[in-house]
Design a protein around this motif. Structure first.
Motif, PDB file in Angstrom:
ATOM      1  N   GLU A 155      39.769  30.476  51.140  1.00 16.33           N
ATOM      2  CA  GLU A 155      39.041  31.570  51.029  1.00 16.33           C
ATOM      3  C   GLU A 155      39.244  32.632  49.944  1.00 16.33           C
ATOM      4  OE1 GLU A 155      36.851  32.441  53.533  1.00 16.33           O
ATOM      5  OE2 GLU A 155      37.382  30.428  54.642  1.00 16.33           O
ATOM      6  N   ALA A 156      38.506  33.465  49.613  1.00 14.33           N
ATOM      7  CA  ALA A 156      38.678  34.378  48.349  1.00 14.33           C
ATOM      8  C   ALA A 156      39.903  35.245  48.679  1.00 14.33           C
ATOM      9  CB  ALA A 156      37.496  35.178  48.126  1.00 14.33           C
ATOM     10  N   PHE A 157      40.795  35.231  47.740  1.00 16.42           N
ATOM     11  CA  PHE A 157      41.972  36.306  47.870  1.00 16.42           C
ATOM     12  C   PHE A 157      41.668  37.496  47.225  1.00 16.42           C
ATOM     13  CE2 PHE A 157      46.000  37.607  45.994  1.00 16.42           C
ATOM     14  CZ  PHE A 157      46.804  37.834  47.335  1.00 16.42           C
ATOM     15  N   SER A 158      42.116  38.611  47.930  1.00 17.96           N
ATOM     16  CA  SER A 158      42.018  39.736  47.143  1.00 17.96           C
ATOM     17  C   SER A 158      43.210  40.631  47.648  1.00 17.96           C
ATOM     18  CB  SER A 158      40.755  40.589  47.992  1.00 17.96           C
ATOM     19  OG  SER A 158      40.798  42.072  47.469  1.00 17.96           O
ATOM     20  N   ALA A 159      43.948  40.985  46.408  1.00 18.06           N
ATOM     21  CA  ALA A 159      45.024  41.761  46.513  1.00 18.06           C
ATOM     22  C   ALA A 159      45.049  42.955  47.345  1.00 18.06           C
ATOM     23  CB  ALA A 159      45.508  42.145  45.048  1.00 18.06           C
ATOM     24  N   GLN A 160      43.782  43.570  47.586  1.00 16.96           N
ATOM     25  CA  GLN A 160      43.365  44.728  48.438  1.00 16.96           C
ATOM     26  C   GLN A 160      43.848  44.751  49.832  1.00 16.96           C
ATOM     27  OE1 GLN A 160      42.417  47.656  47.047  1.00 16.96           O
ATOM     28  NE2 GLN A 160      41.581  47.412  45.252  1.00 16.96           N
ATOM     29  N   HIS A 161      43.798  43.297  50.331  1.00 16.85           N
ATOM     30  CA  HIS A 161      44.308  43.048  51.675  1.00 16.85           C
ATOM     31  C   HIS A 161      45.505  42.515  51.663  1.00 16.85           C
ATOM     32  CE1 HIS A 161      39.661  41.934  51.913  1.00 16.85           C
ATOM     33  NE2 HIS A 161      40.009  43.335  52.109  1.00 16.85           N
ATOM     34  N   ARG A 171      49.912  51.113  37.142  1.00 15.38           N
ATOM     35  CA  ARG A 171      49.789  49.776  37.300  1.00 15.38           C
ATOM     36  C   ARG A 171      50.920  48.837  36.613  1.00 15.38           C
ATOM     37  NH1 ARG A 171      45.178  45.994  37.760  1.00 15.38           N
ATOM     38  NH2 ARG A 171      45.524  44.251  36.553  1.00 15.38           N
ATOM     39  N   ILE A 172      51.557  47.866  37.333  1.00 17.44           N
ATOM     40  CA  ILE A 172      52.367  47.148  36.984  1.00 17.44           C
ATOM     41  C   ILE A 172      52.200  45.602  36.997  1.00 17.44           C
ATOM     42  CG2 ILE A 172      55.103  46.646  37.133  1.00 17.44           C
ATOM     43  CD1 ILE A 172      55.147  49.335  38.402  1.00 17.44           C
ATOM     44  N   GLU A 173      52.478  44.783  35.866  1.00 20.84           N
ATOM     45  CA  GLU A 173      51.892  43.236  36.100  1.00 20.84           C
ATOM     46  C   GLU A 173      53.035  42.580  35.012  1.00 20.84           C
ATOM     47  OE1 GLU A 173      47.356  41.173  36.164  1.00 20.84           O
ATOM     48  OE2 GLU A 173      47.810  43.043  34.966  1.00 20.84           O
ATOM     49  N   ALA A 174      53.227  41.116  35.594  1.00 28.19           N
ATOM     50  CA  ALA A 174      54.280  40.430  34.909  1.00 28.19           C
ATOM     51  C   ALA A 174      53.276  39.377  34.127  1.00 28.19           C
ATOM     52  CB  ALA A 174      55.248  39.874  35.663  1.00 28.19           C
ATOM     53  N   LEU A 175      53.252  39.362  32.950  1.00 21.93           N
ATOM     54  CA  LEU A 175      52.362  38.167  32.306  1.00 21.93           C
ATOM     55  C   LEU A 175      53.252  36.955  31.594  1.00 21.93           C
ATOM     56  CD1 LEU A 175      50.310  40.949  30.227  1.00 21.93           C
ATOM     57  CD2 LEU A 175      49.667  39.840  32.688  1.00 21.93           C
ATOM     58  N   ASP A 176      52.766  35.994  31.717  1.00 21.32           N
ATOM     59  CA  ASP A 176      53.191  34.768  30.965  1.00 21.32           C
ATOM     60  C   ASP A 176      52.866  34.735  29.446  1.00 21.32           C
ATOM     61  OD1 ASP A 176      50.564  33.765  30.744  1.00 21.32           O
ATOM     62  OD2 ASP A 176      50.777  32.324  32.629  1.00 21.32           O
ATOM     63  N   ALA A 177      53.241  33.665  29.045  1.00 20.40           N
ATOM     64  CA  ALA A 177      52.884  33.723  27.453  1.00 20.40           C
ATOM     65  C   ALA A 177      51.330  33.628  27.277  1.00 20.40           C
ATOM     66  CB  ALA A 177      53.786  32.405  26.970  1.00 20.40           C
ATOM     67  N   ASN A 178      50.532  33.201  28.060  1.00 18.44           N
ATOM     68  CA  ASN A 178      49.283  33.192  27.827  1.00 18.44           C
ATOM     69  C   ASN A 178      48.356  34.586  28.155  1.00 18.44           C
ATOM     70  OD1 ASN A 178      49.200  30.687  27.032  1.00 18.44           O
ATOM     71  ND2 ASN A 178      49.155  29.677  29.200  1.00 18.44           N
ATOM     72  N   GLY A 179      49.414  35.306  28.819  1.00 15.36           N
ATOM     73  CA  GLY A 179      48.761  36.627  29.245  1.00 15.36           C
ATOM     74  C   GLY A 179      48.168  36.570  30.746  1.00 15.36           C
ATOM     75  N   ASP A 180      48.366  35.764  31.331  1.00 14.25           N
ATOM     76  CA  ASP A 180      48.125  35.358  32.731  1.00 14.25           C
ATOM     77  C   ASP A 180      48.885  36.193  33.568  1.00 14.25           C
ATOM     78  OD1 ASP A 180      45.634  33.871  32.076  1.00 14.25           O
ATOM     79  OD2 ASP A 180      47.043  32.077  31.975  1.00 14.25           O
ATOM     80  N   SER A 181      48.432  36.767  34.516  1.00 14.72           N
ATOM     81  CA  SER A 181      49.344  37.460  35.769  1.00 14.72           C
ATOM     82  C   SER A 181      49.982  36.394  36.393  1.00 14.72           C
ATOM     83  CB  SER A 181      48.385  38.401  36.550  1.00 14.72           C
ATOM     84  OG  SER A 181      49.175  39.097  37.421  1.00 14.72           O
ATOM     85  N   ILE A 182      51.300  36.707  36.605  1.00 14.20           N
ATOM     86  CA  ILE A 182      52.103  35.881  37.458  1.00 14.20           C
ATOM     87  C   ILE A 182      51.949  36.078  38.872  1.00 14.20           C
ATOM     88  CG2 ILE A 182      54.242  34.906  37.810  1.00 14.20           C
ATOM     89  CD1 ILE A 182      55.044  35.547  34.608  1.00 14.20           C
ATOM     90  N   PHE A 183      52.098  37.292  39.348  1.00 13.92           N
ATOM     91  CA  PHE A 183      52.248  37.882  40.717  1.00 13.92           C
ATOM     92  C   PHE A 183      51.150  38.474  41.210  1.00 13.92           C
ATOM     93  CE2 PHE A 183      56.523  37.965  38.599  1.00 13.92           C
ATOM     94  CZ  PHE A 183      57.036  36.689  39.217  1.00 13.92           C
ATOM     95  N   GLY A 184      50.305  38.823  40.230  1.00 12.16           N
ATOM     96  CA  GLY A 184      49.151  39.672  40.570  1.00 12.16           C
ATOM     97  C   GLY A 184      49.738  41.212  40.363  1.00 12.16           C
ATOM     98  N   VAL A 228      48.710  30.950  48.204  1.00  7.94           N
ATOM     99  CA  VAL A 228      47.670  31.798  47.115  1.00  7.94           C
ATOM    100  C   VAL A 228      47.475  30.582  46.080  1.00  7.94           C
ATOM    101  CG1 VAL A 228      46.913  33.419  45.930  1.00  7.94           C
ATOM    102  CG2 VAL A 228      48.197  33.861  48.204  1.00  7.94           C
ATOM    103  N   SER A 229      46.469  30.310  45.599  1.00  6.35           N
ATOM    104  CA  SER A 229      46.216  29.271  44.347  1.00  6.35           C
ATOM    105  C   SER A 229      46.779  29.777  43.162  1.00  6.35           C
ATOM    106  CB  SER A 229      44.730  29.157  44.236  1.00  6.35           C
ATOM    107  OG  SER A 229      43.926  30.327  43.904  1.00  6.35           O
ATOM    108  N   GLN A 230      47.132  28.953  42.470  1.00  9.73           N
ATOM    109  CA  GLN A 230      47.800  29.351  40.978  1.00  9.73           C
ATOM    110  C   GLN A 230      47.068  30.484  40.155  1.00  9.73           C
ATOM    111  OE1 GLN A 230      48.043  25.475  39.076  1.00  9.73           O
ATOM    112  NE2 GLN A 230      50.254  25.411  39.945  1.00  9.73           N
ATOM    113  N   ASP A 231      45.780  30.423  40.416  1.00  7.28           N
ATOM    114  CA  ASP A 231      44.831  31.420  39.555  1.00  7.28           C
ATOM    115  C   ASP A 231      44.854  32.600  40.402  1.00  7.28           C
ATOM    116  OD1 ASP A 231      42.997  30.496  41.456  1.00  7.28           O
ATOM    117  OD2 ASP A 231      41.763  29.731  39.959  1.00  7.28           O
ATOM    118  N   LEU A 232      45.390  32.614  41.651  1.00  7.77           N
ATOM    119  CA  LEU A 232      45.372  33.872  42.510  1.00  7.77           C
ATOM    120  C   LEU A 232      43.955  34.323  42.810  1.00  7.77           C
ATOM    121  CD1 LEU A 232      47.784  36.537  40.455  1.00  7.77           C
ATOM    122  CD2 LEU A 232      48.185  34.917  42.446  1.00  7.77           C
TER     123      LEU A 232
END
Length: 330
Positions: free
Chosen positions: A65-71, A305-318, A19-23
């Motif tokens: 291809e477009a990545f969807s966490a739903q899948h 909903r659970i999410e881990a965020l980096d210093a920029n507020g971006d999701s690390i793992f989705g 998966v790409s860095q930006d998910l």
């Protein structure tokens, strides 16, 4: 690099993708490894090929291809081993303080660890099924690592190198089943239904400065029904890092490739500022302050909903985002 397992009707273990860095995008890598378990068992050969695919995917924003966490399934939809620790002793201290109990001294010197169910691990958007809404359903936001083969008796220094992937977990608990179960003196079973995992697992090199001393320096943000419970930092107030937990786990046994090790509920010593990662901790704080727990456990229709965020507020793992649903046996 970031790895995920896409659900498929032909394999219980999913299909491995990079998966790409930006998910946002993914590339199927079946020619390198059909599943994540295969990749972990052949890591020295597969890892450089997967890293090359990741570099190419991130370099060309029109590729994949477009990545969807739903899948997405759990990165390992079924694992040879899932072991969960309790590395944040502030959490354990609160639980015992609320019931007027003392902390055993040995917990400050030796990690607590139990072996959970690993044959049926949930994806990030799979429902949380419960057959009754009076079981005290709770979330537990945790960090977890996935190892390659780890030999028995590994040192803390050696254990660090065996951590191949890092991810995020919702270690679902049934609190009102847990209490009578623990009185039997033989650990968890019925009170621990399927554990859910974030869409992707990430190699430590991808985490860069966020990964230090076998710990993740990132905020773990939890919500229930859109209401924020907390955002404690996963590296703060960590009594035992993952290398220490792995060394403890291998005292008398080997760990095989694909072993998942959890941190336990992420908890900081200033919950009044950063909040909490589970409802039980909030209820314990209420009990200590007022003598009564007010916050209810989750029930049918609730969304976590659970999410881990980096210093920029971006999701690390989705994000892990699950809805509680009533289970009806076939």
């Amino acid at each position: 690099m970031k790895l995920a397992s896409i659900k498929t009707p032909t394999s219980r273990d999913g299909v491995l993708v990079v998966v790409s860095q930006d998910l946002s995008r993914y590339a199927v890598v079946s020619d390198i490894a059909p599943t994540l378990q295969y990749a972990l068992e052949h890591w020295s050969r597969c890892e450089p090929l997967l890293q090359a695919t990741s570099a190419a995917l991130n370099a060309d924003t029109n590729s994949g291809e477009a990545f969807s966490a739903q899948h997405a399934a759990a990165p390992l939809p079924r694992a040879y081993q899932w072991c969960d620790g309790s590395a944040y002793l502030s959490h354990a201290e609160l639980v015992r303080k609320a019931r007027g109990a003392e902390m055993p001294a040995m917990l400050y010197h030796e990690p607590l660890l139990y072996q959970g169910g690993s044959d049926d691990l949930s994806g990030p958007h799979d429902p949380i099924y419960i057959a009754a809404d009076d079981w005290g359903l709770d979330l537990e936001a945790e960090i977890a690592v996935i190892t390659d083969d780890v030999p028995m008796g590994v040192s803390v220094e050696q254990a660090h190198a065996h951590i191949k992937l890092v991810t995020l977990v919702n270690d679902v608990s049934l609190r009102l089943i847990m209490k009578p179960e623990l009185t039997k003196g033989f650990g968890f079973y019925q009170s621990k239904p399927s554990t859910a995992f974030a869409p992707v697992a990430v190699t430590p090199d991808e985490l860069a400065d966020l990964w230090r001393n076998s710990a993740l320096d990132a905020s773990v943000v939890s919500h229930v029904n859109g209401q924020k419970l907390g955002a404690p930092n996963a590296a703060t107030d960590l009594n035992f890092n993952f290398a220490q937990i792995i060394a403890h786990a291998t005292k008398t046994r080997n760990l095989k490739a694909g072993t998942i090790i959890g941190s336990g509920t992420v908890s900081n010593r200033n919950p009044e500022q950063v909040g909490s990662s589970c409802l039980q901790e909030i209820r314990m704080l209420e009990t200590i302050a007022t003598g009564e727990a007010i916050t209810p456990f989750m029930t049918y229709g609730d969304v976590v909903r659970i999410e881990a965020l980096d210093a920029n507020g971006d999701s690390i793992f989705g994000a892990i985002e699950q809805t509680v649903e009533a289970y009806a046996p076939a």
